[in-house]
Design a protein around this motif. Structure first.
Motif, PDB file in Angstrom:
ATOM      1  N   THR A 159       0.840  -1.188   0.000  1.00  0.00           N
ATOM      2  CA  THR A 159       0.000   0.000   0.000  1.00  0.00           C
ATOM      3  C   THR A 159       0.880   1.245   0.000  1.00  0.00           C
ATOM      4  O   THR A 159       1.990   1.239   0.533  1.00  0.00           O
ATOM      5  N   VAL A 160       0.348   2.295  -0.630  1.00  0.00           N
ATOM      6  CA  VAL A 160       1.081   3.560  -0.757  1.00  0.00           C
ATOM      7  C   VAL A 160       0.143   4.689  -0.325  1.00  0.00           C
ATOM      8  O   VAL A 160      -1.018   4.715  -0.730  1.00  0.00           O
ATOM      9  N   PRO A 161       0.647   5.610   0.510  1.00  0.00           N
ATOM     10  CA  PRO A 161      -0.234   6.699   0.968  1.00  0.00           C
ATOM     11  C   PRO A 161      -0.468   7.760  -0.116  1.00  0.00           C
ATOM     12  O   PRO A 161       0.481   8.295  -0.682  1.00  0.00           O
ATOM     13  N   PHE A 162      -1.774   8.026  -0.382  1.00  0.00           N
ATOM     14  CA  PHE A 162      -2.176   9.094  -1.317  1.00  0.00           C
ATOM     15  C   PHE A 162      -2.774  10.215  -0.483  1.00  0.00           C
ATOM     16  O   PHE A 162      -3.635   9.967   0.354  1.00  0.00           O
ATOM     17  N   THR A 163      -2.327  11.441  -0.691  1.00  0.00           N
ATOM     18  CA  THR A 163      -2.832  12.575   0.098  1.00  0.00           C
ATOM     19  C   THR A 163      -3.108  13.774  -0.814  1.00  0.00           C
ATOM     20  O   THR A 163      -2.884  13.694  -2.015  1.00  0.00           O
ATOM     21  N   GLY A 164      -3.507  14.867  -0.220  1.00  0.00           N
ATOM     22  CA  GLY A 164      -3.856  16.056  -0.986  1.00  0.00           C
ATOM     23  C   GLY A 164      -2.653  16.888  -1.412  1.00  0.00           C
ATOM     24  O   GLY A 164      -2.795  17.818  -2.211  1.00  0.00           O
ATOM     25  N   THR A 165      -1.473  16.583  -0.884  1.00  0.00           N
ATOM     26  CA  THR A 165      -0.273  17.301  -1.318  1.00  0.00           C
ATOM     27  C   THR A 165       0.737  16.269  -1.800  1.00  0.00           C
ATOM     28  O   THR A 165       1.273  15.485  -1.018  1.00  0.00           O
ATOM     29  N   LEU A 166       0.960  16.275  -3.104  1.00  0.00           N
ATOM     30  CA  LEU A 166       1.812  15.262  -3.732  1.00  0.00           C
ATOM     31  C   LEU A 166       3.035  15.913  -4.353  1.00  0.00           C
ATOM     32  O   LEU A 166       3.076  17.132  -4.554  1.00  0.00           O
ATOM     33  N   LEU A 167       4.023  15.079  -4.666  1.00  0.00           N
ATOM     34  CA  LEU A 167       5.157  15.526  -5.480  1.00  0.00           C
ATOM     35  C   LEU A 167       5.076  14.785  -6.810  1.00  0.00           C
ATOM     36  O   LEU A 167       4.809  13.576  -6.832  1.00  0.00           O
ATOM     37  N   VAL A 168       5.264  15.522  -7.892  1.00  0.00           N
ATOM     38  CA  VAL A 168       5.327  14.891  -9.217  1.00  0.00           C
ATOM     39  C   VAL A 168       6.607  15.376  -9.910  1.00  0.00           C
ATOM     40  O   VAL A 168       7.226  16.350  -9.468  1.00  0.00           O
ATOM     41  N   GLU A 169       7.012  14.690 -10.978  1.00  0.00           N
ATOM     42  CA  GLU A 169       8.220  15.109 -11.708  1.00  0.00           C
ATOM     43  C   GLU A 169       7.945  16.428 -12.423  1.00  0.00           C
ATOM     44  O   GLU A 169       6.935  16.567 -13.113  1.00  0.00           O
ATOM     45  N   ARG A 170       8.872  17.341 -12.260  1.00  0.00           N
ATOM     46  CA  ARG A 170       8.772  18.626 -12.955  1.00  0.00           C
ATOM     47  C   ARG A 170       8.594  18.432 -14.462  1.00  0.00           C
ATOM     48  O   ARG A 170       7.811  19.107 -15.115  1.00  0.00           O
ATOM     49  N   GLU A 171       9.316  17.445 -15.022  1.00  0.00           N
ATOM     50  CA  GLU A 171       9.270  17.239 -16.477  1.00  0.00           C
ATOM     51  C   GLU A 171       7.933  16.639 -16.939  1.00  0.00           C
ATOM     52  O   GLU A 171       7.664  16.579 -18.128  1.00  0.00           O
ATOM     53  N   ASP A 172       7.116  16.193 -15.983  1.00  0.00           N
ATOM     54  CA  ASP A 172       5.828  15.627 -16.375  1.00  0.00           C
ATOM     55  C   ASP A 172       4.745  16.695 -16.576  1.00  0.00           C
ATOM     56  O   ASP A 172       3.600  16.375 -16.886  1.00  0.00           O
ATOM     57  N   PHE A 173       5.103  17.956 -16.324  1.00  0.00           N
ATOM     58  CA  PHE A 173       4.143  19.040 -16.568  1.00  0.00           C
ATOM     59  C   PHE A 173       4.651  19.948 -17.688  1.00  0.00           C
ATOM     60  O   PHE A 173       5.826  20.309 -17.716  1.00  0.00           O
ATOM     61  N   ARG A 174       3.765  20.284 -18.626  1.00  0.00           N
ATOM     62  CA  ARG A 174       4.129  21.230 -19.684  1.00  0.00           C
ATOM     63  C   ARG A 174       3.049  22.307 -19.765  1.00  0.00           C
ATOM     64  O   ARG A 174       1.857  21.976 -19.825  1.00  0.00           O
ATOM     65  N   GLU A 175       3.505  23.545 -19.754  1.00  0.00           N
ATOM     66  CA  GLU A 175       2.537  24.625 -19.879  1.00  0.00           C
ATOM     67  C   GLU A 175       2.016  24.733 -21.310  1.00  0.00           C
ATOM     68  O   GLU A 175       0.829  24.862 -21.540  1.00  0.00           O
ATOM     69  N   ASP A 176       2.976  24.644 -22.245  1.00  0.00           N
ATOM     70  CA  ASP A 176       2.570  24.615 -23.652  1.00  0.00           C
ATOM     71  C   ASP A 176       2.714  23.175 -24.117  1.00  0.00           C
ATOM     72  O   ASP A 176       3.746  22.812 -24.673  1.00  0.00           O
ATOM     73  N   ALA A 177       1.676  22.403 -23.826  1.00  0.00           N
ATOM     74  CA  ALA A 177       1.793  20.975 -24.111  1.00  0.00           C
ATOM     75  C   ALA A 177       1.809  20.715 -25.607  1.00  0.00           C
ATOM     76  O   ALA A 177       0.947  21.209 -26.332  1.00  0.00           O
ATOM     77  N   PRO A 178       2.780  19.975 -26.072  1.00  0.00           N
ATOM     78  CA  PRO A 178       2.819  19.645 -27.495  1.00  0.00           C
ATOM     79  C   PRO A 178       1.744  18.621 -27.857  1.00  0.00           C
ATOM     80  O   PRO A 178       1.127  18.019 -26.977  1.00  0.00           O
ATOM     81  N   ARG A 179       1.556  18.433 -29.143  1.00  0.00           N
ATOM     82  CA  ARG A 179       0.646  17.430 -29.656  1.00  0.00           C
ATOM     83  C   ARG A 179       1.123  16.070 -29.125  1.00  0.00           C
ATOM     84  O   ARG A 179       2.319  15.847 -28.947  1.00  0.00           O
ATOM     85  N   LYS A 180       0.229  15.157 -28.873  1.00  0.00           N
ATOM     86  CA  LYS A 180       0.542  13.806 -28.379  1.00  0.00           C
ATOM     87  C   LYS A 180       1.072  13.784 -26.947  1.00  0.00           C
ATOM     88  O   LYS A 180       1.560  12.776 -26.482  1.00  0.00           O
ATOM     89  N   TRP A 181       1.041  14.902 -26.267  1.00  0.00           N
ATOM     90  CA  TRP A 181       1.494  14.945 -24.864  1.00  0.00           C
ATOM     91  C   TRP A 181       0.375  14.400 -23.986  1.00  0.00           C
ATOM     92  O   TRP A 181      -0.733  14.948 -23.985  1.00  0.00           O
ATOM     93  N   HIS A 182       0.645  13.323 -23.274  1.00  0.00           N
ATOM     94  CA  HIS A 182      -0.413  12.730 -22.457  1.00  0.00           C
ATOM     95  C   HIS A 182      -0.183  12.927 -20.965  1.00  0.00           C
ATOM     96  O   HIS A 182      -0.868  12.342 -20.151  1.00  0.00           O
ATOM     97  N   ARG A 183       0.846  13.716 -20.626  1.00  0.00           N
ATOM     98  CA  ARG A 183       1.111  13.910 -19.197  1.00  0.00           C
ATOM     99  C   ARG A 183       0.406  15.183 -18.730  1.00  0.00           C
ATOM    100  O   ARG A 183      -0.512  15.674 -19.378  1.00  0.00           O
ATOM    101  N   LEU A 184       0.876  15.757 -17.602  1.00  0.00           N
ATOM    102  CA  LEU A 184       0.169  16.897 -17.018  1.00  0.00           C
ATOM    103  C   LEU A 184       0.249  18.152 -17.889  1.00  0.00           C
ATOM    104  O   LEU A 184       1.313  18.501 -18.393  1.00  0.00           O
ATOM    105  N   ALA A 185      -0.906  18.791 -18.028  1.00  0.00           N
ATOM    106  CA  ALA A 185      -1.005  20.095 -18.688  1.00  0.00           C
ATOM    107  C   ALA A 185      -2.329  20.674 -18.210  1.00  0.00           C
ATOM    108  O   ALA A 185      -3.198  19.928 -17.728  1.00  0.00           O
ATOM    109  N   ILE A 186      -2.473  21.964 -18.308  1.00  0.00           N
ATOM    110  CA  ILE A 186      -3.698  22.570 -17.778  1.00  0.00           C
ATOM    111  C   ILE A 186      -4.927  22.010 -18.492  1.00  0.00           C
ATOM    112  O   ILE A 186      -4.963  21.947 -19.729  1.00  0.00           O
ATOM    113  N   GLY A 187      -5.866  21.535 -17.689  1.00  0.00           N
ATOM    114  CA  GLY A 187      -7.124  21.025 -18.237  1.00  0.00           C
ATOM    115  C   GLY A 187      -7.054  19.583 -18.722  1.00  0.00           C
ATOM    116  O   GLY A 187      -8.044  19.049 -19.212  1.00  0.00           O
ATOM    117  N   LYS A 188      -5.885  18.941 -18.575  1.00  0.00           N
ATOM    118  CA  LYS A 188      -5.739  17.572 -19.095  1.00  0.00           C
ATOM    119  C   LYS A 188      -5.858  16.568 -17.948  1.00  0.00           C
ATOM    120  O   LYS A 188      -5.126  16.648 -16.967  1.00  0.00           O
TER     121      LYS A 188
END
Ligand code: ATP
Ligand code: MG
Length: 570
Positions: free
Chosen positions: A381-410
């Motif tokens: 089991t792994v604890p899930f909470t309201g404050t998480l850490l994710v990889e910086r590289e997994d978020f893109r502000e200007d998400a390219p085409r085919k980007w399936h990781r974090l982006a606003i609204g995705k």
């Protein structure tokens, strides 16, 4: 062991053995050996020879000897003897009761030398080293006889005895075989059998003042042990006539020597002399440094023994020397670990993600699969909470085409957790992202929703409050050029470069990882996968209880980097 070659793909060594057995040669027996010199740690090249010799033993159900070729006491010691045994066992092989040392045969070797002297086939030479080299001739010109060559037998016996008793100075005399100073094969031009060396031996102590030369001891020891097929690397082909000459003239059992190509791998060196230089010059952290091509280095790095065996088997034995790609070996490591390694989550370059609609203070212990390839590895089991850490590289502000990781609204699946959508980004004065604000779908616990809507991306995460901050030792290849033995061009300032200038300055990059708590239970040396990042294992030297330090075993192939390349840098 299951990873033995199938009967249909018989290499030239196995074909030869089958033929000899069919013809009743050596009474239809097979006896192989692995003969290391205890002057360094074993490396991946030795592993090939070990897999070959011990592999044959397993296939044919015959014992395999481990014999230490300890004839050169200045460079040998017990530490090397111990490490070699530990490494062979770890590779999955066993010599049972057949542990031998060339030094156990020093008396017999001496008696055989005396027998050759008595037959007029060996003599004590008192030329100095320089003269001896001069008398030897070259590949293009014959050598000439030493003035001491025709000494009477009695005088030779007396001098040899004096050498043995320590009454001759180092370098003043050698015992040589009396063969032919004009022989086209230089190894046959009266090779040295004994030299005076007044040094302490790690097993025989100060008993001996003379030590046998490798060429005198090696074939003889094979013979004494009843080895039938003496497998060695190609450079010994031109020594075979000499071993045969000794054994014929002594009327002893005669093993069949068969030569095969050495294993070479790019981006590393396999010469023990050079490995020793790396250790002594402190370019690495000892023989077991995880960047070293040594068996103990690979073990410390988390490389599974099975991947080494499979790599050696894949390469097989050949009669020509080739350099194999380190990348090929890494694929064997990945394939093996993909099957056997547990998975854990860890974030290497974190950015905070706050789930704004998460119930205050709630810790949800979610189930995570330890190894999707192996159900028997169970769950944790792994604890899930309201404050998480994710990889910086997994978020893109200007998400390219085919980007399936974090982006606003995705909407993205948080592995084993929930579907999460980033709505807002917070940044510092320099415009660097400091925090992501997101919402989640409570119905998606475990990674699916009742409406089964499609979510393409899945990322890893850790709960900030529960994360264990650990040091990560990220290794890269030890040298930055394919063939490190090639010395670079002199630089403009006239500095004479050496092969050491080929060392990769970034072969170790220290970093950190914020890991889920269960990493604290990972046994030292056992590789596991930090999901989506790479295989790591707790280091046996630097880890402390509750504070593991993780060695990078091998990275995963990065799928996004591949897509990006295809899209032309997109
Ligand atoms: P040294 O220069 O010290 O003799 P070595 O690498 O030959 O170095 P040994 O301890 O003599 O070391 O080797 C033991 C055995 O391993 C030998 O039978 C040798 O042929 C084999 N071996 C060594 N290096 C390789 C290699 N790169 N590929 C395959 N076999 C190897
Ligand atoms: Mg050798």
């Amino acid at each position: 062991m299951t990873d033995t070659p199938s009967r249909e793909h018989r290499d030239f060594i196995r074909q030869r053995i089958d033929e000899d057995r069919k013809n009743g040669r050596f009474g239809g027996e097979l006896r192989t050996r692995f003969p290391p010199e205890p002057n360094g740690y074993l490396h991946i090249g030795h592993a090939k020879s070990i897999c070959l010799n011990f592999g044959l033993g397993q296939e044919y159900g015959t014992p395999v000897h481990l014999r230490f070729d300890d004839t050169n006491p200045e460079k040998e010691n017990q530490e090397f003897v111990d490490s070699i045994q530990a490494d062979i066992r770890w590779l999955g092989f066993d010599w049972g009761e057949h542990l031998y040392f060339a030094s156990d045969n020093f008396d017999t070797l001496y008696e055989d030398a005396v027998a050759l002297v008595k037959k007029g086939l060996a003599y004590v030479d008192e030329l100095d080293a320089e003269q001896m080299a001069e008398y030897r001739g070259t590949i293009h010109s014959p050598g000439k006889d030493s003035p001491f060559r025709d000494r009477p037998v009695e005088e030779n016996l007396e001098l040899l005895e004096k050498m043995k008793r320590g009454e001759m100075d180092e370098g003043s005399a050698v015992l040589r075989a009396k063969i032919d100073m004009a022989h086209p094969n230089l190894n046959m031009r009266d090779p040295a059998m004994y030299r005076v060396r007044k040094v302490h031996h790690h097993r025989t102590g100060d008993t001996w003042s003379i030590y046998p030369m490798y060429d005198w001891a090696h074939g003889q020891c094979d013979s004494y042990e009843g080895i039938t097929h003496s497998l060695c690397t190609l450079e010994f082909e031109h020594h075979r006539p000499l071993y045969d000459w000794f054994l014929e003239n002594l009327g002893r059992h005669h093993p069949q020597q068969i030569e095969f190509a050495r294993l070479n791998v790019n981006y590393t060196v396999l010469s023990k002399r050079k490995l020793l230089q790396l250790v002594e010059g402190e370019h690495v952290e000892g023989w077991s440094d995880p960047r070293m091509p040594t068996v103990s280095g690979m073990r410390r790095r988390g490389v599974p023994a099975a991947s080494i065996r499979k790599f050696c088997e894949h390469i097989g034995v050949a009669r020509f020397n080739a350099v194999h790609d380190l990348g090929l070996f890494e694929n064997f490591i990945r394939d093996e670990l993909n099957e056997s390694a547990q998975r854990r989550m860890g974030v290497f370059d974190p950015v905070e993600l706050v789930i704004t609609d998460w119930p205050e203070g709630k810790v949800d212990m979610v189930d995570a699969t330890n190894n999707p390839q192996d159900e028997s590895a169970g769950k944790r089991t792994v604890p899930f909470t309201g404050t998480l850490l994710v990889e910086r590289e997994d978020f893109r502000e200007d998400a390219p085409r085919k980007w399936h990781r974090l982006a606003i609204g995705k909407e993205v699946r948080f592995r084993y957790g929930y579907y999460v959508t980033v709505n807002e980004v917070e940044k510092d004065a320099e415009g660097r992202v400091t925090r992501l604000l997101a919402t989640h779908d409570p119905e998606s616990r475990g990674g699916n929703t009742p409406d089964e809507r499609k979510v393409r991306g899945t990322i890893h995460w850790v709960s900030k409050e529960h994360a264990v901050r650990c040091e990560a030792l990220n290794y890269d290849r030890l040298f930055s050029v394919e063939n490190p033995n090639e010395v670079p061009e002199p630089s403009a300032d006239g500095c004479e470069p050496t092969w050491l200038d080929n060392l990769n300055p970034d072969s170790l990059v220290k970093g950190e990882v914020f890991a889920e708590p269960s990493v604290l239970d990972m046994p030292v040396g056992a590789a596991f996968q930090f999901e989506r990042k790479g295989y790591y294992c707790a280091d046996s030297v630097h880890s402390n209880v509750g504070a593991p330090v993780f060695n990078l075993t091998v990275r995963l192939r990065d799928s996004w980097a591949k897509i990006e390349k295809k899209l032309g840098g997109g």
